[in-house]
Design a protein around this motif. Structure first.
Motif, PDB file in Angstrom:
ATOM      1  N   SER A 122       0.844  -1.190   0.000  1.00  0.00           N
ATOM      2  CA  SER A 122       0.000   0.000   0.000  1.00  0.00           C
ATOM      3  C   SER A 122       0.880   1.240   0.000  1.00  0.00           C
ATOM      4  O   SER A 122       1.832   1.331   0.777  1.00  0.00           O
ATOM      5  CB  SER A 122      -0.912   0.016   1.229  1.00  0.00           C
ATOM      6  OG  SER A 122      -1.771  -1.103   1.246  1.00  0.00           O
ATOM      7  N   VAL A 123       0.559   2.171  -0.886  1.00  0.00           N
ATOM      8  CA  VAL A 123       1.262   3.454  -0.945  1.00  0.00           C
ATOM      9  C   VAL A 123       0.243   4.545  -0.649  1.00  0.00           C
ATOM     10  O   VAL A 123      -0.737   4.697  -1.382  1.00  0.00           O
ATOM     11  CB  VAL A 123       1.934   3.684  -2.310  1.00  0.00           C
ATOM     12  CG1 VAL A 123       2.781   4.950  -2.271  1.00  0.00           C
ATOM     13  CG2 VAL A 123       2.800   2.486  -2.699  1.00  0.00           C
ATOM     14  N   LEU A 124       0.482   5.289   0.419  1.00  0.00           N
ATOM     15  CA  LEU A 124      -0.497   6.243   0.919  1.00  0.00           C
ATOM     16  C   LEU A 124       0.116   7.631   1.060  1.00  0.00           C
ATOM     17  O   LEU A 124       1.333   7.796   1.022  1.00  0.00           O
ATOM     18  CB  LEU A 124      -1.026   5.784   2.288  1.00  0.00           C
ATOM     19  CG  LEU A 124      -1.504   4.337   2.389  1.00  0.00           C
ATOM     20  CD1 LEU A 124      -1.734   3.962   3.841  1.00  0.00           C
ATOM     21  CD2 LEU A 124      -2.774   4.146   1.586  1.00  0.00           C
ATOM     22  N   GLY A 125      -0.753   8.619   1.259  1.00  0.00           N
ATOM     23  CA  GLY A 125      -0.279   9.966   1.556  1.00  0.00           C
ATOM     24  C   GLY A 125      -0.098  10.807   0.308  1.00  0.00           C
ATOM     25  O   GLY A 125      -0.841  10.680  -0.679  1.00  0.00           O
ATOM     26  N   GLN A 126       0.930  11.650   0.337  1.00  0.00           N
ATOM     27  CA  GLN A 126       1.144  12.641  -0.706  1.00  0.00           C
ATOM     28  C   GLN A 126       1.889  12.051  -1.907  1.00  0.00           C
ATOM     29  O   GLN A 126       3.044  12.380  -2.182  1.00  0.00           O
ATOM     30  CB  GLN A 126       1.916  13.827  -0.130  1.00  0.00           C
ATOM     31  CG  GLN A 126       1.232  14.516   1.026  1.00  0.00           C
ATOM     32  CD  GLN A 126      -0.071  15.170   0.610  1.00  0.00           C
ATOM     33  OE1 GLN A 126      -0.143  15.825  -0.412  1.00  0.00           O
ATOM     34  NE2 GLN A 126      -1.108  14.995   1.405  1.00  0.00           N
ATOM     35  N   ASN A 128       1.121  10.723  -6.196  1.00  0.00           N
ATOM     36  CA  ASN A 128       0.216  11.041  -7.305  1.00  0.00           C
ATOM     37  C   ASN A 128      -0.824   9.961  -7.558  1.00  0.00           C
ATOM     38  O   ASN A 128      -1.930  10.262  -7.998  1.00  0.00           O
ATOM     39  CB  ASN A 128       1.041  11.289  -8.577  1.00  0.00           C
ATOM     40  CG  ASN A 128       1.746  12.635  -8.550  1.00  0.00           C
ATOM     41  OD1 ASN A 128       1.104  13.676  -8.520  1.00  0.00           O
ATOM     42  ND2 ASN A 128       3.060  12.614  -8.532  1.00  0.00           N
ATOM     43  N   ARG A 129      -0.482   8.702  -7.300  1.00  0.00           N
ATOM     44  CA  ARG A 129      -1.439   7.604  -7.511  1.00  0.00           C
ATOM     45  C   ARG A 129      -1.438   6.681  -6.295  1.00  0.00           C
ATOM     46  O   ARG A 129      -0.866   5.588  -6.334  1.00  0.00           O
ATOM     47  CB  ARG A 129      -1.079   6.814  -8.772  1.00  0.00           C
ATOM     48  CG  ARG A 129      -1.264   7.568 -10.074  1.00  0.00           C
ATOM     49  CD  ARG A 129      -1.161   6.647 -11.267  1.00  0.00           C
ATOM     50  NE  ARG A 129       0.132   5.985 -11.332  1.00  0.00           N
ATOM     51  CZ  ARG A 129       1.204   6.492 -11.919  1.00  0.00           C
ATOM     52  NH1 ARG A 129       1.133   7.673 -12.499  1.00  0.00           N
ATOM     53  NH2 ARG A 129       2.347   5.833 -11.938  1.00  0.00           N
ATOM     54  N   PRO A 130      -2.064   7.102  -5.192  1.00  0.00           N
ATOM     55  CA  PRO A 130      -2.107   6.217  -4.021  1.00  0.00           C
ATOM     56  C   PRO A 130      -2.917   4.958  -4.318  1.00  0.00           C
ATOM     57  O   PRO A 130      -3.824   4.968  -5.153  1.00  0.00           O
ATOM     58  CB  PRO A 130      -2.771   7.082  -2.956  1.00  0.00           C
ATOM     59  CG  PRO A 130      -3.553   8.105  -3.713  1.00  0.00           C
ATOM     60  CD  PRO A 130      -2.789   8.367  -4.967  1.00  0.00           C
ATOM     61  N   GLY A 131      -2.573   3.871  -3.650  1.00  0.00           N
ATOM     62  CA  GLY A 131      -3.309   2.629  -3.851  1.00  0.00           C
ATOM     63  C   GLY A 131      -2.484   1.426  -3.448  1.00  0.00           C
ATOM     64  O   GLY A 131      -1.440   1.551  -2.794  1.00  0.00           O
ATOM     65  N   MET A 145       8.526   1.036  -6.025  1.00  0.00           N
ATOM     66  CA  MET A 145       7.126   1.163  -5.650  1.00  0.00           C
ATOM     67  C   MET A 145       6.674   2.617  -5.669  1.00  0.00           C
ATOM     68  O   MET A 145       5.527   2.915  -6.051  1.00  0.00           O
ATOM     69  CB  MET A 145       6.906   0.548  -4.265  1.00  0.00           C
ATOM     70  CG  MET A 145       5.449   0.264  -3.943  1.00  0.00           C
ATOM     71  SD  MET A 145       4.629  -0.820  -5.150  1.00  0.00           S
ATOM     72  CE  MET A 145       5.517  -2.355  -4.914  1.00  0.00           C
ATOM     73  N   LEU A 146       7.541   3.543  -5.279  1.00  0.00           N
ATOM     74  CA  LEU A 146       7.185   4.965  -5.356  1.00  0.00           C
ATOM     75  C   LEU A 146       7.010   5.392  -6.813  1.00  0.00           C
ATOM     76  O   LEU A 146       6.144   6.228  -7.120  1.00  0.00           O
ATOM     77  CB  LEU A 146       8.256   5.809  -4.675  1.00  0.00           C
ATOM     78  CG  LEU A 146       8.294   5.728  -3.149  1.00  0.00           C
ATOM     79  CD1 LEU A 146       9.482   6.529  -2.599  1.00  0.00           C
ATOM     80  CD2 LEU A 146       6.996   6.258  -2.535  1.00  0.00           C
ATOM     81  N   ALA A 147       7.812   4.812  -7.696  1.00  0.00           N
ATOM     82  CA  ALA A 147       7.655   5.107  -9.124  1.00  0.00           C
ATOM     83  C   ALA A 147       6.310   4.591  -9.629  1.00  0.00           C
ATOM     84  O   ALA A 147       5.643   5.251 -10.439  1.00  0.00           O
ATOM     85  CB  ALA A 147       8.801   4.489  -9.918  1.00  0.00           C
ATOM     86  N   ASN A 148       5.885   3.408  -9.153  1.00  0.00           N
ATOM     87  CA  ASN A 148       4.573   2.881  -9.535  1.00  0.00           C
ATOM     88  C   ASN A 148       3.451   3.819  -9.102  1.00  0.00           C
ATOM     89  O   ASN A 148       2.432   3.936  -9.789  1.00  0.00           O
ATOM     90  CB  ASN A 148       4.347   1.502  -8.906  1.00  0.00           C
ATOM     91  CG  ASN A 148       5.201   0.422  -9.538  1.00  0.00           C
ATOM     92  OD1 ASN A 148       5.695   0.584 -10.650  1.00  0.00           O
ATOM     93  ND2 ASN A 148       5.392  -0.680  -8.828  1.00  0.00           N
TER      94      ASN A 148
END
Length: 280
Positions: A122-126, A128-131, A145-148
């Motif tokens: 899970s990528v959350l917060g600020q 461009n594409r959280p999810g 993962m941040l690039a994704n």
């Protein structure tokens, strides 16, 4: 005679090297084995599709998917808990069960990963594409993962917080993203595991008001000084003075301190800079 010795010398040297265990091939083998041992093993998770084969036992070849509770059902031995195990450990667990049950003597089990589904991050917060994003490889790193997720937004911080579980213990690490590349801290570009969560907080800001051209809130850049903060605010108005600044800063006990800062002083998160009027 000397010609004969010169022809024999390479043969003798090769023989001595072979007897002494100094063959280049023999020396290269441990290195290859060591490199294979350091290769990360993919941990199986719920939803992963796998194919299990047992050497010389085609009837035991199955394709299955790891259930939500991390288990599969395998012929002869029934339910087997594989969630969280690496491929090699899962192969050994099935082989041990087949052997201890008396079904096969010294079974050779091979597991092929057909599709990764269960291990997601899970990528959350600020960003461009959280999810939630799947771990496409066994060594997916934080930067991947941040690039994704499209990277941090304009208001996102340079710091990411990774939370998960490692060896049965709660894991939390705060990572300076920029330093991975600027300071070559490649060790901070950690390998992620299924169930990890990445959180990017809002970037720290400061506030400027009073006799400033552009009062408001602004992002604090790395190493920002009061002079640079004043420049972001457009500088003093014709009525203001850069020599009459007042800085309000929250102290450790929660109280607000009033400081007369120097232009070279660093700016801290949530600082409030007030630009006074000029005396003349």
């Amino acid at each position: 005679m000397s010609n004969r010795l010169s022809r024999l010398t390479p043969v003798l040297l090769a023989t001595l090297l072979a007897l002494g265990g100094l063959s280049p091939l023999a020396q290269a083998q441990p290195t290859a084995a060591a490199s294979s041992q350091t290769k990360p093993d993919y941990p199986l998770g719920a939803g992963d599709a796998i194919k299990i084969q047992v050497f010389q036992n085609p009837d035991l070849t199955i394709e299955t998917r790891v259930s939500e509770n991390g288990s599969i059902t395998y012929p002869l031995i029934g339910a087997v808990q594989l969630g969280g195990l690496g491929i090699a450990a899962a192969e050994k667990k099935i082989a041990d069960a087949l052997q201890s049950g008396g079904f096969i003597k010294a079974p050779q089990v091979n597991i092929v990963l057909l599709q990764i589904r269960g291990n997601q991050v899970s990528v959350l917060g600020q960003v461009n594409r959280p999810g939630r994003f799947p771990l496409e490889t066994a060594n997916t790193r934080l930067s991947d993962m941040l690039a994704n997720a499209g990277g941090a937004t304009a208001t996102g911080d340079d710091v990411a917080i990774v939370v998960g579980v490692r060896n049965g213990q709660t894991f939390r690490k705060q990572i300076d993203i920029a330093s991975i590349f600027l300071a070559e801290k490649l060790q901070d570009d950690i390998v992620l595991q299924g169930g990890d969560s990445i959180y990017v907080h809002r970037a720290p800001v400061f506030y400027i008001y009073g006799e400033a051209q552009r009062p408001g809130s602004f992002r604090i850049e790395r190493g920002m000084t009061v002079m640079q903060a004043l420049a972001l605010g457009g500088g003093p108005t014709v009525r203001g003075s850069e020599k009459r600044l007042r800085l309000h800063r929250k102290a450790a006990d929660g109280s607000i301190e009033q400081i007369s800062p120097n232009l070279t002083d660093p700016v801290l998160p949530n600082d409030v800079i007030y630009v006074n009027e000029s005396l003349f």
